[in-house]
Design a protein around this motif. Structure first.
Motif, PDB file in Angstrom:
ATOM      1  N   LYS A 129       0.818  -1.079   0.035  1.00  0.00           N
ATOM      2  CA  LYS A 129      -0.029   0.115  -0.099  1.00  0.00           C
ATOM      3  C   LYS A 129       0.918   1.401  -0.035  1.00  0.00           C
ATOM      4  O   LYS A 129       1.597   1.503   0.619  1.00  0.00           O
ATOM      5  N   VAL A 130       0.509   2.339  -0.921  1.00  0.00           N
ATOM      6  CA  VAL A 130       1.328   3.415  -1.094  1.00  0.00           C
ATOM      7  C   VAL A 130       0.878   4.348  -0.311  1.00  0.00           C
ATOM      8  O   VAL A 130      -0.479   4.691  -0.887  1.00  0.00           O
ATOM      9  N   PRO A 131       1.047   5.223   0.472  1.00  0.00           N
ATOM     10  CA  PRO A 131       0.420   6.160   1.241  1.00  0.00           C
ATOM     11  C   PRO A 131       0.064   7.689   0.350  1.00  0.00           C
ATOM     12  O   PRO A 131       0.693   7.635  -0.740  1.00  0.00           O
ATOM     13  N   LYS A 132      -0.735   8.456   0.757  1.00  0.00           N
ATOM     14  CA  LYS A 132      -1.270   9.442   0.228  1.00  0.00           C
ATOM     15  C   LYS A 132      -0.056  10.378  -0.015  1.00  0.00           C
ATOM     16  O   LYS A 132       0.939  10.542   0.737  1.00  0.00           O
ATOM     17  N   GLN A 133      -0.016  10.775  -1.356  1.00  0.00           N
ATOM     18  CA  GLN A 133       1.153  11.953  -1.516  1.00  0.00           C
ATOM     19  C   GLN A 133       0.621  13.241  -1.583  1.00  0.00           C
ATOM     20  O   GLN A 133      -0.561  13.518  -2.217  1.00  0.00           O
TER      21      GLN A 133
END
Length: 312
Positions: free
Chosen positions: A152-156
């Motif tokens: 899961k890639v966090p919010k940018q």
């Protein structure tokens, strides 16, 4: 890079090896998307596996909500070119239909992700593949049942605000092209062909190339812009008008017309791209063509000065 068209359910793997699969719609391929793809690319390289990015042939809201007025930052061709530049091996385009929109999260996992031969899924924190309450990224490991890894890639964010396609579309439609550039990581581009206009610019001494564009593309708000325009394979500094030609009584249709500096050739029918830099003024109705011509000269001087400064 290979473009692969898919329909549900997926029948076969796309590669004789397992794949690393990045999931998202990726409209604009903005800085947030670029970060997600770079994460997926790093994993693919470490595992010596091909990188596949999967998107849909239309935005889900066109099907879920019947939103036929939805506009896009990128055409498929523009999206594909950006993906290739990022080192993607396969761009998977899954047909999004009414029937497909009704499948469960488990069916999506079993009949799409697993059937593709996925080793690792990489997706953003807000990715969904069905009902948001259950088919979200946090629940994906439960559906995976150990058959693939989930990253899961966090919010940018930028200045505390999410970098998202919705925000970028809004900025384009508000004429905030410098903000668009910051969020995309590159200037917004509209591409198409050069069509026949009314030749009003020629009569005023400011010949224009009239863009015929994909009607589903997001259009900057009405006004005049500092732009660069590409014809015959070369970029020229230019000023571009988005408007209705109200001074000369043509209010019904929007025109996008570029006046290329130091260029005067007949290029009708040829490919054309416009790179948008800065909004300079709104559309005005002038009392006479002489008054319009005087304003165009001021616009040209202002935009030439802008590029003289920014191109240093």
């Amino acid at each position: 890079m290979k473009l692969v068209h898919l329909s549900y359910p997926v029948k076969n793997q796309i590669s004789n090896k397992k794949i690393v699969l990045a999931l998202g719609f990726f409209d604009g391929v903005h800085l947030g998307h670029q970060h997600l793809i770079s994460v997926a690319k790093e994993i693919a390289d470490e595992k010596n596996l091909p990188l596949a990015v999967m998107t849909f042939d239309r935005h889900p809201s066109e099907v879920y909500a019947g939103n036929t007025d939805f506009v896009y930052i990128d055409t498929l061709e523009e999206k594909a070119n950006k993906m290739e530049e990022l080192g993607v091996d396969y761009l998977l385009l899954l047909k999004f239909t009414k029937d497909f929109s009704k499948i469960s999260g488990q069916e999506f996992v079993d009949n799409v992700i697993v059937k593709l031969g996925t080793d690792t899924v990489v997706a953003g924190f807000d990715y969904t593949y069905g009902a948001r309450e259950t088919a979200n990224i946090d629940h994906l490991p439960n559906f995976a049942k150990g058959r693939f890894e989930v990253i899961k890639v966090p919010k940018q964010t930028m200045d505390g605000k999410k970098i998202g396609s919705t925000e970028i579309r809004r900025a384009i439609e508000n004429g905030e092209m410098e903000l668009v550039n910051e969020l995309l990581g590159h200037h917004y581009v509209m591409s198409g062909t050069i069509g026949h206009g009314q030749r009003n610019g020629h009569k005023l001494g400011f010949p224009t190339a009239n863009l015929v564009w994909n009607e589903k593309k997001a259009i900057p708000k009405i006004g005049v812009y500092a732009t660069k325009t590409k014809v015959n394979g070369k970029w020229y500094n230019s000023m571009t008008s988005v408007g209705y030609n109200i001074t000369i009584g043509q209010p019904k249709r929007i025109y996008i017309e570029s006046n290329l500096f130091d260029f005067d050739e007949d290029v009708y029918g040829q490919p054309m791209e416009i790179k948008w830099y800065k909004y300079t003024r709104g559309e005005k109705k002038f009392a006479s063509l002489d008054e319009l011509k005087e304003q165009l000269k001021k616009d040209q001087d202002e935009i030439k000065a802008y590029f003289a400064k920014s191109d240093k």
